[in-house]
Write an enzyme that holds these catalytic residues in place. Sequence first.
Site, short mmCIF file in Angstrom:
data_model
loop_
_atom_site.label_atom_id
_atom_site.label_comp_id
_atom_site.label_asym_id
_atom_site.label_seq_id
_atom_site.Cartn_x
_atom_site.Cartn_y
_atom_site.Cartn_z
N ARG A 66 0.85 -1.37 0.16
CA ARG A 66 0.13 -0.22 0.11
C ARG A 66 1.23 1.32 -0.24
O ARG A 66 0.45 2.72 -0.64
CB ARG A 66 -1.04 -0.18 1.14
CG ARG A 66 -1.91 0.92 0.98
CD ARG A 66 -3.05 0.74 1.58
NE ARG A 66 -3.64 1.87 1.98
CZ ARG A 66 -4.63 2.57 3.05
NH1 ARG A 66 -4.20 2.63 4.25
NH2 ARG A 66 -5.07 3.33 3.22
N HIS A 70 0.36 4.23 -2.78
CA HIS A 70 0.38 6.01 -1.92
C HIS A 70 1.39 6.03 -1.93
O HIS A 70 0.81 7.80 -2.19
CB HIS A 70 0.19 5.70 -0.44
CG HIS A 70 -1.42 5.32 0.08
ND1 HIS A 70 -1.89 5.63 0.83
CD2 HIS A 70 -2.36 4.48 -0.98
CE1 HIS A 70 -3.60 4.76 0.88
NE2 HIS A 70 -3.60 4.61 -0.44
N VAL A 74 0.75 10.10 -5.93
CA VAL A 74 1.37 11.56 -5.36
C VAL A 74 2.55 12.25 -5.68
O VAL A 74 3.39 11.15 -5.24
CB VAL A 74 0.92 11.56 -3.75
CG1 VAL A 74 1.30 12.51 -3.24
CG2 VAL A 74 -0.70 11.20 -3.41
N ASP A 78 7.70 8.71 -6.15
CA ASP A 78 9.55 9.35 -6.08
C ASP A 78 9.29 8.99 -3.87
O ASP A 78 10.65 10.69 -3.45
CB ASP A 78 9.44 10.79 -6.13
CG ASP A 78 7.68 11.34 -5.11
OD1 ASP A 78 7.46 10.33 -4.48
OD2 ASP A 78 7.57 12.93 -5.84
N SER A 80 7.29 10.32 -1.69
CA SER A 80 6.84 11.31 -1.14
C SER A 80 6.19 10.97 0.46
O SER A 80 6.87 12.11 1.44
CB SER A 80 5.94 13.01 -1.91
OG SER A 80 4.92 12.29 -2.84
N ASN A 98 -4.30 7.99 4.41
CA ASN A 98 -3.01 8.40 5.29
C ASN A 98 -2.94 7.55 6.98
O ASN A 98 -2.38 7.09 7.35
CB ASN A 98 -1.68 8.90 4.80
CG ASN A 98 -2.03 8.54 3.34
OD1 ASN A 98 -1.51 7.35 2.53
ND2 ASN A 98 -0.96 9.71 2.71
N PRO A 167 -7.86 7.41 -4.15
CA PRO A 167 -9.06 7.31 -4.59
C PRO A 167 -10.01 6.93 -2.94
O PRO A 167 -9.19 6.19 -1.88
CB PRO A 167 -9.34 6.10 -5.49
CG PRO A 167 -8.54 4.97 -5.33
CD PRO A 167 -6.74 6.16 -5.11
N HIS A 197 -6.16 -5.96 -2.02
CA HIS A 197 -6.80 -6.26 -1.12
C HIS A 197 -7.23 -7.73 -1.01
O HIS A 197 -7.80 -8.63 0.05
CB HIS A 197 -8.12 -5.81 -0.80
CG HIS A 197 -8.09 -4.17 -1.22
ND1 HIS A 197 -8.97 -3.25 -1.61
CD2 HIS A 197 -7.03 -2.95 -1.22
CE1 HIS A 197 -8.97 -1.40 -1.06
NE2 HIS A 197 -7.30 -1.98 -1.57
N ASP A 242 -9.82 -9.31 2.96
CA ASP A 242 -10.12 -11.37 2.51
C ASP A 242 -10.44 -11.92 3.64
O ASP A 242 -9.58 -12.35 4.16
CB ASP A 242 -8.67 -11.19 1.64
CG ASP A 242 -9.03 -12.54 1.22
OD1 ASP A 242 -9.95 -13.16 1.48
OD2 ASP A 242 -8.13 -13.29 0.74
N THR A 245 -8.53 -15.75 2.83
CA THR A 245 -7.42 -15.86 3.10
C THR A 245 -6.37 -14.94 3.25
O THR A 245 -6.38 -14.14 2.61
CB THR A 245 -7.14 -16.81 1.62
OG1 THR A 245 -7.65 -15.59 0.71
CG2 THR A 245 -7.27 -18.14 1.83
C1 HEM Z 1 -9.29 1.18 -6.24
C2 HEM Z 1 -8.80 2.03 -5.32
C3 HEM Z 1 -9.02 1.48 -3.86
C4 HEM Z 1 -9.28 1.71 -2.83
C5 HEM Z 1 -10.85 2.57 -2.67
C6 HEM Z 1 -8.84 1.61 -1.31
C7 HEM Z 1 -8.90 1.65 -0.35
C8 HEM Z 1 -8.86 1.29 0.45
C9 HEM Z 1 -8.68 1.92 2.24
C10 HEM Z 1 -9.81 2.37 2.74
C11 HEM Z 1 -8.11 0.27 2.94
C12 HEM Z 1 -8.72 0.47 4.58
C13 HEM Z 1 -7.46 1.50 5.48
C14 HEM Z 1 -8.02 2.05 6.59
O1 HEM Z 1 -8.87 1.43 6.90
O2 HEM Z 1 -6.38 2.55 7.27
C15 HEM Z 1 -6.64 0.02 2.06
C16 HEM Z 1 -6.55 -0.98 2.54
C17 HEM Z 1 -5.45 -1.49 1.23
N1 HEM Z 1 -5.09 -0.84 0.46
FE1 HEM Z 1 -6.36 -0.37 -0.95
N2 HEM Z 1 -7.87 1.10 -2.21
C18 HEM Z 1 -8.14 1.20 -3.43
C19 HEM Z 1 -6.78 0.12 -4.06
C20 HEM Z 1 -5.24 -0.15 -3.81
C21 HEM Z 1 -4.79 -0.59 -4.49
C22 HEM Z 1 -4.39 -0.68 -6.30
C23 HEM Z 1 -3.63 -1.11 -4.19
C24 HEM Z 1 -2.38 -1.69 -4.13
C25 HEM Z 1 -1.62 -2.24 -5.13
C26 HEM Z 1 -4.17 -1.57 -2.38
C27 HEM Z 1 -3.52 -1.95 -1.02
C28 HEM Z 1 -4.18 -1.89 0.26
C29 HEM Z 1 -3.35 -2.91 1.18
C30 HEM Z 1 -2.10 -4.12 0.77
C31 HEM Z 1 -4.44 -2.16 2.16
C32 HEM Z 1 -4.35 -3.29 3.24
C33 HEM Z 1 -3.25 -2.22 4.16
C34 HEM Z 1 -2.75 -2.66 5.71
O3 HEM Z 1 -3.38 -3.58 6.04
O4 HEM Z 1 -2.62 -2.15 7.01
N3 HEM Z 1 -5.22 -0.89 -2.69
N4 HEM Z 1 -6.93 0.30 0.45
#
Ligand code: HEM
Length: 322
Positions: A66, A70, A74, A78, A80, A98, A167, A197, A242, A245
């Site tokens: 993630r 992120h 942005v 880089d 940032s 963040n 997003p 996810h 998920d 798993t």
């Molecule tokens: C499609 C649009 C996406 C949205 C709206 C989105 C939104 C979110 C949100 C809201 C969370 C939970 C954050 C929290 O509650 O603190 C999350 C977690 C996460 N996102 Fe996304 N995400 C998106 C795309 C992506 C992409 C492109 C990646 C990486 C390639 C990604 C990787 C992750 C991972 C691995 C987590 C879990 C992080 C953790 O366990 O701390 N996400 N995302």
Amino acid sequence: MASKSFSSFFFIFFFAAAMFASFPSSNAQLSAGFYDSSCPLAPLTIQTVITAAVLLNPRIGAGLVRLHFHDCFVNGCDASVLLDDSPTLMSEKTAVPNNNSLLGFEVVDTIKTALELLCPGTVSCADILAIAARDSVVALGGPTWTVLLGRRDSLIANQSGANSDLPPPFLNLNQLITFFGNKGLSAQDMIALSGAHTFGKARCVNFRAHLNESNIDPNFAATLTPICSSSTADDNNLADLDVSTPTTFDNAYYTNLLNRQGLLHSDQELFNGGSADALVRTYSANSDTFFSDFAAAMVRMGNISPLTGANGQIRLNCRTVN
Ligand code: HEM
Ligand SMILES: *[C@@H]1O[C@H](CO)[C@@H](O)[C@H](O)[C@H]1NC(C)=O
Ligand SMILES: *[C@@H]1O[C@H](CO)[C@@H](O)[C@H](O)[C@H]1NC(C)=O
Ligand SMILES: *[C@@H]1O[C@H](CO)[C@@H](O)[C@H](O)[C@H]1NC(C)=O
């Protein structure tokens, strides 16, 4: 004779001029072998730290993937996102997507410290994030890919950019496609990258409203309401992205969507009777297709507006500009 040496002179002159002009270019390409001579042990060093960290705590792997996302969304990839607040800099870390949410910074620090001992001032923090993301996916069962390298680190952060360009989970399918399109990524890239996810967790504040929507499996929702009631006291309670798993990188995320068990509103938007349904079915049925599309999309995401050549710097500490 005279005319031959004259043309040779001009050939060399123009060749040298072209070479010189190409170096400071900000569009220079990233390359797989960027550190082959300057720091050949960098990839192995990073992989060693990541493998150990992810073994101790699989969620670190999710956090690092993630962080790369992120970072890249942005101001490009880089580093940032890694800059701390300072009197002259407003960090991205407290931007809404963040704040109280990102993790993995200490692992990046460990890697950077090791690399500064090994090859001082050579490996960028932005490249560390790109390799760490790949190695985290591999360590948890996902695909590998060749990481392109040569990014340099920013001198600035962009908190308002983090608030506007990342997003939020409340978007609908067309809005999700637009956010990724704004970064040069396709709808297919967005659907494949959302497969990240497949691991990690989200906070109640980001999925509470979805629990009351009509497109969620009511039994799944019922397991979540005790940890995510309407009380704001629950805002930071966590649930697995998920459900089947939670600590493995696989294609179960897409099967969950077919079962209406996406945790975020934005997850379930990918399988909600719209244009993404077909690809969600494909990824659910065929892990190899998901893995290869995810890997290709990660390379494209990693190519978003890198600083190269003479732009930016190689930070000595990923949290501060030199
Ligand atoms: C499609 C649009 C996406 C949205 C709206 C989105 C939104 C979110 C949100 C809201 C969370 C939970 C954050 C929290 O509650 O603190 C999350 C977690 C996460 N996102 Fe996304 N995400 C998106 C795309 C992506 C992409 C492109 C990646 C990486 C390639 C990604 C990787 C992750 C991972 C691995 C987590 C879990 C992080 C953790 O366990 O701390 N996400 N995302
Ligand atoms: C970030 O979270 C902290 C702790 O919850 C909070 O005090 C602060 O106001 C938040 N910052 C922003 C910019 O929202
Ligand atoms: C911050 O991000 C926004 C949104 O992408 C962009 O318009 C703006 O130019 C960026 N600011 C800086 C200083 O890079
Ligand atoms: C969801 O529905 C429950 C039960 O109907 C209700 O108590 C709760 O306030 C609703 N939550 C939201 C966020 O709408």
